[in-house]
Enzyme design. Structure first.
Site, PDB file in Angstrom:
ATOM      1  N   GLU A 150       0.819  -1.211   0.000  1.00 54.05           N
ATOM      2  CA  GLU A 150       0.000   0.000   0.000  1.00 54.05           C
ATOM      3  C   GLU A 150       0.852   1.260   0.000  1.00 54.05           C
ATOM      4  O   GLU A 150       1.752   1.428   0.821  1.00 54.05           O
ATOM      5  CB  GLU A 150      -0.934   0.019   1.210  1.00 54.05           C
ATOM      6  CG  GLU A 150      -1.900   1.177   1.195  1.00 54.05           C
ATOM      7  CD  GLU A 150      -2.951   1.102   2.272  1.00 54.05           C
ATOM      8  OE1 GLU A 150      -3.952   1.839   2.164  1.00 54.05           O
ATOM      9  OE2 GLU A 150      -2.795   0.314   3.221  1.00 54.05           O
ATOM     10  N   GLU A 244     -12.732   1.803   2.251  1.00 57.87           N
ATOM     11  CA  GLU A 244     -12.135   1.794   3.585  1.00 57.87           C
ATOM     12  C   GLU A 244     -12.506   3.086   4.319  1.00 57.87           C
ATOM     13  O   GLU A 244     -11.639   3.901   4.650  1.00 57.87           O
ATOM     14  CB  GLU A 244     -10.615   1.632   3.506  1.00 57.87           C
ATOM     15  CG  GLU A 244     -10.001   1.291   4.852  1.00 57.87           C
ATOM     16  CD  GLU A 244      -8.494   1.361   4.836  1.00 57.87           C
ATOM     17  OE1 GLU A 244      -7.873   0.590   5.574  1.00 57.87           O
ATOM     18  OE2 GLU A 244      -7.920   2.197   4.099  1.00 57.87           O
TER      19      GLU A 244
END
Length: 292
Positions: A150, A244
């Protein structure tokens, strides 16, 4: 594309009943539930099998997110910590294989959140991380798992802050199952262009997290979703898209994510469900030009 959501949207603590959320997101129309890796090392084989059966029975694909603690840091200058981190990931990846999970994402090349009171050695940490991610990637490949790194904003990590850095890192690792993971919240802070970042990631993009700059569900802020959808089309992306959002203040989740106000505006679970479902329809439309 398959669309999902991270269970912690509803939670204030990282520990949760994942089976409850599998059933919830299936009813809301999602394809994916993303869960946290942290409790999985403590699951028995029976618990793993029950969770897998629940996901299959509800037609839900599981993906896993992880924010490694300092003792799980593959880039650490301490050889004992690196050894511990490799052992942790080896065990975790074998558990993901049993769980029929094929994707893990997060700061799994470093640790999270970074302690910036310590001296930062980006060059040295980068080199150590590349070497150790390369080793862990072999285990991940044997387990059928994509290892998605990420790209995080500067306040949460320092090794990989842009899509270009993500691509450079992945190329150095040199394993096809190691991929770039982008997140619209972090991109909003670091990238000159959202669409440009996605095109830079190109074929290396393996996972996409979505959420507004205010951490609400997509469609309730100012992220340029049409631009993002066009860029995804340009690179032919057909992978996972997982929301998210973090909107609840309090608890360990609120503290770790730095949610210092009630972003949900007092929403109860039913209202959170409605907003997630509406955002799912919105995301399918703007990212795939598919009507709800």
């Amino acid at each position: 594309m398959k669309h999902g959501i991270y269970y912690a949207y509803w939670e204030q603590e990282w520990e949760a009943d994942y089976k409850y959320y599998i059933e919830k997101v299936a009813k809301l129309g999602f394809d994916i539930l993303e869960i946290a890796a942290s409790p999985l090392p403590f699951y028995s084989d029976n618990q793993i099998n029950e969770l897998k059966a629940c996901a299959r029975g509800n037609g839900i694909t599981l993906t896993v997110g992880h924010g490694p603690n300092a003792e799980q840091n593959l880039s650490s200058p301490d050889p004992d910590i690196r050894k511990n981190a490799k052992a942790f990931y080896t065990d975790l990846l074998k558990r993901l294989y049993k769980l029929d999970v094929h994707l893990i994402g997060g700061a799994i090349y470093s640790y999270w959140p970074v302690d910036y009171t310590k001296t930062i050695d980006k060059k040295g940490d980068w080199e150590r991380s590349v070497e150790n991610v390369r080793e862990v990637a072999q285990v991940a490949e044997a387990c059928g798992v994509d290892f998605c790194l990420e790209v995080l904003n500067r306040f949460e990590n320092y090794l990989i802050n842009t899509a270009q850095e993500g691509v450079d890192f992945v190329k150095q690792v040199g394993h096809s199952n190691v991929k770039v993971m982008l997140d619209t919240f972090h991109m909003n802070i670091e990238e000159d262009s959202m669409g440009g970042a996605i095109r830079t990631a190109g074929s290396y993009l393996g996972h996409l997290h979505t959420g507004e700059c205010n951490r609400k569900v997509p469609g309730r802020g100012r992220i340029p979703w049409i631009e993002i959808g066009k860029a995804l089309a340009d690179i032919g992306y057909n992978g996972s898209v997982v929301m998210e959002p973090f909107v609840r203040m309090g608890g360990t989740v609120g503290s770790n994510i730095k949610v210092w106000r009630d972003i949900s505006n007092g929403a109860d679970e039913e209202k959170l469900d409605r907003e997630a479902q509406a955002s799912l329809n919105f995301s399918r439309y703007v990212l795939e030009n598919r009507k709800p």
